[in-house]
Design an enzyme around this catalytic site. Structure first.
Site, PDB file in Angstrom:
ATOM      1  N   HIS A  30       0.814  -1.207   0.000  1.00 20.54           N
ATOM      2  CA  HIS A  30       0.000   0.000   0.000  1.00 20.54           C
ATOM      3  C   HIS A  30       0.852   1.263   0.000  1.00 20.54           C
ATOM      4  O   HIS A  30       0.371   2.319  -0.420  1.00 20.54           O
ATOM      5  CB  HIS A  30      -0.964  -0.014   1.184  1.00 20.54           C
ATOM      6  CG  HIS A  30      -2.116  -0.948   0.992  1.00 20.54           C
ATOM      7  ND1 HIS A  30      -3.383  -0.698   1.466  1.00 20.54           N
ATOM      8  CD2 HIS A  30      -2.201  -2.141   0.340  1.00 20.54           C
ATOM      9  CE1 HIS A  30      -4.192  -1.692   1.130  1.00 20.54           C
ATOM     10  NE2 HIS A  30      -3.483  -2.585   0.460  1.00 20.54           N
TER      11      HIS A  30
ATOM     12  N   HIS B  79      -1.811 -12.452  -1.953  1.00 15.99           N
ATOM     13  CA  HIS B  79      -2.871 -13.159  -1.241  1.00 15.99           C
ATOM     14  C   HIS B  79      -2.495 -14.591  -0.883  1.00 15.99           C
ATOM     15  O   HIS B  79      -3.327 -15.338  -0.382  1.00 15.99           O
ATOM     16  CB  HIS B  79      -4.158 -13.119  -2.059  1.00 15.99           C
ATOM     17  CG  HIS B  79      -4.752 -11.754  -2.149  1.00 15.99           C
ATOM     18  ND1 HIS B  79      -5.903 -11.466  -2.851  1.00 15.99           N
ATOM     19  CD2 HIS B  79      -4.339 -10.563  -1.625  1.00 15.99           C
ATOM     20  CE1 HIS B  79      -6.174 -10.177  -2.753  1.00 15.99           C
ATOM     21  NE2 HIS B  79      -5.241  -9.606  -2.019  1.00 15.99           N
TER      22      HIS B  79
END
Length: 727
Positions: free
Chosen positions: A98, A260
């Site tokens: 992020h 993920h």
């Protein structure tokens, strides 16, 4: 201690909301051009002082000791924020992702390069919920190593170490990201509410230069477009947003699946029980946000967003379980405890570990955006290849992760540290190293004389040099004169560069280059990149002389020439100017006013308002770019302050030209005689009070010598903007 607060007076410095501080200029005149934005990153705000060299400090870092401490941190679970599965790896991967994932290729802004995740608005975006905890976990290590590691570098290095500690082999790491000390004012979208999506028009056309689907998200809504759990529709959003971050389909699949493979999402309960974000929190919260009233507020009770998903059976180890689960199960729509759309495996046995209770197992779960990798035809093809070839998946993720986290650092000359990869990657805009002796002062003088004697005009020389250098973006350190990519596709064909004229000038300069290099016995050479800048300097010197001033434009050789094979055409097309106000150029497709585009371009070139102003005045009289407007002089190609003198002359009355939007004509107030034509960019220097004040300085009778001196200084700054070897 007496803590009584006097309420009779007011602090003269503006604080708080408009109601507390009174209305500012932008409140009264919201359409007013914001010039102050050019003065961000002011050294006054930097506590390190002007002599601090971060790259040099980084070289003193005990790098292996730092990595060892980071490895230890991964499993040092803290009671105030317990680690999922006993390992902070997933949290730190998300933090690094992020930090870097705000990058957008359209203008090169965002990204990890300055540690902006520490500041508003990023530190309080909904998509960054609870990353404040990750940064606090890092504080003891940052405190220990001090100025030898910036926050910006630490965020990314920690993400790398997290991956390594979970068994993944990364591609490498480069340091060199110096911290900034104030939030950067960027356009993140037009919305006034978190998760608003007023950025779309027509058939879901995402406004430029934005790279996310909703305000406060990094990329896409994991539940699907606006919460609609449609994997195919979500794939469209994924492709749009990841391409705006310079990622192709394979890199996109690798990044989503690779990221993920680790950790989990957190939607344990009602999101309404979450408190304010860091910037909206109470003073005593000390910058920590999202305090939750659900259960303990952390651990098994954590609420970060909506979904409650753990993707793999080994969320703290690298594996191929993401793809195995994606394709081995069929999926049915369900909702998380927080009420968010997500998917659970049909006819499956619980096989997913609980993050905090080893005795529990859960069904495999996925996000809507995960299923896009199976149900979008192009993504599915890549995903199945990765399923069947785990080694290809690992290599693709390693490379895509390195690109994600280093995309905004610019060329490799800016990389520092022991783990810099030796391999050159095309997205790094490779420029060959200097491998020959450079020209000396006598060579420079001889080459300047040849250029001037060639018959090329001042306009041609200045325009070509400006076209070469002005692609530079201080945001992601791309573009600039080094590499001489002005002679290569796509830049040689851009309309803004006047391809026919450009080809003529380059042909002459290439002839001089070949002649000079062939005549050297000791291997001395001049690159075309250097010669283009040198020719521009010769043009400026000739123009200054025509204006009555003898000047020498500084020139430092050392540029080299890139090849077409080292140039990604699609990637470089992102640098194509939709507008270059310095050349009075405006293409058909715009998402800002011309004067806003001027300030935006100046900001990318790292110019101050005075530098921007003097360059406009000089380039106009030198007829750089589009000469039909704004050449407010009777003596073109002479470096004078005539542009400002004539713009501010009250004997001239300006009016818009009918049928030509953005074009104005200046006529004699008495006779009505047409004197000049100009654009919005030209007239803003007489209309905008701050820019008019600067224009008045350069229009004064006693300023002519300073005008030339300031123009040369600003010109040289642009020519050397990408010379990181000179810093």
């Amino acid at each position: 201690m007496d803590t009584k607060v006097e309420t009779g007076g007011k602090c003269p410095v503006a604080h708080g909301p408009a109601g507390a501080k009174g209305r500012g200029n932008r409140d009264w005149w919201p359409e007013q051009l914001d010039v102050q934005i050019l003065h961000q990153k002011n050294k006054i705000a930097d506590p390190m002082g002007p002599d601090f060299d971060y790259a040099e400090e980084f070289r003193k870092l005990d790098y292996e000791a730092l990595k060892s401490d980071l490895h230890a941190l991964m499993t040092d679970s803290q009671d105030w924020w317990p680690a999922d599965f006993g390992h902070y790896g997933g949290l730190f991967v998300r933090m690094a992702w992020h930090s870097a994932g705000t990058y957008r290729i359209t203008d090169g802004r965002g990204g990890a390069g300055a540690g902006q995740q520490r500041f508003a608005p990023l530190n309080s975006w909904p998509d960054n919920a609870n990353l404040d905890k990750a940064r606090r976990l890092l504080w003891p290590i940052k405190q220990k190593y001090g100025n030898k590691i910036s926050w910006a570098d630490l965020f990314i290095l920690t993400g790398n170490v997290a991956l390594e500690s979970m068994g993944f082999k990364t591609f490498g790491f480069a340091g060199g990201r110096a911290d900034t000390w104030e939030p950067e004012e960027l356009f993140w979208g037009p919305e006034g509410t978190w998760l608003g999506d007023e950025r779309y028009s027509g058939e879901r056309q995402l406004s430029e230069p934005l790279g996310a689907v909703q305000m406060g998200l990094i990329y896409v809504n994991p539940e699907g477009p606006n919460g609609n759990p449609d994997p195919i529709a979500a794939a469209r959003d994924i492709r749009e947003t990841f391409s705006r971050m310079a990622m192709n389909d394979e890199e996109t699949v690798a990044l989503i699946a690779g990221g993920h493979t680790f950790g989990k999402t957190h939607g344990a309960g009602d999101p309404s029980l979450i408190g304010a974000e860091p910037e909206g929190g109470a003073l005593e919260d000390q910058g920590l946000g999202w305090k939750s009233k659900f259960g303990t507020g952390f651990g098994a009770d954590t609420i970060t967003g909506g979904p409650e998903v753990t993707w793999t059976q080994t969320p703290t180890r690298w594996s191929n379980f993401f793809f195995e689960n994606l394709f081995n199960f069929e999926w049915e729509l369900t909702k998380s405890p927080a009420g968010a759309h997500q998917w659970k495996a049909k006819n499956a046995e619980p096989s997913i570990p609980d993050a905090h209770d080893p005795s529990k197992k859960h069904l495999p779960t996925m996000l809507t955006t995960d299923l896009s990798l199976r149900f979008d035809p192009a993504y599915e093809k890549i995903s199945r290849r990765f399923l069947e070839n785990p080694d290809q998946f690992a290599d693709a993720f390693a490379r895509a992760w390195f690109k994600l986290t280093h995309r905004d650092m610019g060329p490799k000359v800016r990389y520092v540290g022991p783990e810099v990869p030796s391999e050159d990657l095309i997205w790094q805009d490779v420029i060959p190293p200097v491998d020959h002796p450079l020209v000396d002062d006598r060579d420079v003088a001889d080459l300047k004389a040849k250029v001037i004697a060639s018959g090329l005009s001042v306009q041609e020389l200045v325009s070509t040099a400006w076209a070469s250098a002005s692609t530079f973006r201080g945001s992601d350190k791309r573009g600039g004169a080094n590499g001489a990519r002005i002679r290569l596709a796509p830049q040689k064909d851009w309309d803004v560069n006047h391809p026919a004229q450009l080809a003529k000038v380059l042909s002459v300069l290439e002839g001089f280059q070949q002649e000079f290099n062939a005549g050297q016995s000791a291997g001395k050479k001049i690159s075309l990149a250097d010669l283009i800048v040198l020719a521009g300097a010769a043009g400026v010197e000739k123009a200054a002389k025509a204006g009555g001033h003898d000047v020498t434009v500084p020139f430092t050789p050392g540029r080299t020439d890139a090849s077409q094979e080292q140039t990604d055409v699609a990637s470089f097309n992102a640098l194509k100017p939709r507008a270059d106000a310095f050349r009075n150029y405006l293409s058909g497709h715009q998402f800002m006013k011309p004067e806003e585009a001027l300030v935006d371009r100046a900001r990318l070139l790292t110019l101050t308002a005075p530098e921007m102003t003097v360059l406009i005045g000089g380039l106009r009289v030198l007829k750089a770019g589009q000469p039909e407007h704004g050449v407010l002089t009777r003596n073109p190609e002479a470096l004078t302050n005539d542009f400002f003198v004539n713009l501010l002359d009250m004997r001239t009355q300006w009016a818009p030209v009918a049928g030509k939007e953005g074009v104005y004509e200046g006529r004699d107030r008495k006779s009505g005689e047409l004197l000049w034509t100009g654009t919005r960019v030209d007239l803003i220097f007489g209309s905008h009070s701050q820019l008019r004040a600067l224009a008045e300085v350069y229009a004064q009778s006693d300023i002519k010598e300073k005008f030339v001196k300031d123009f040369v200084a600003a010109w040289t700054k642009v020519m050397n903007a990408d010379r990181f070897d000179l810093v």
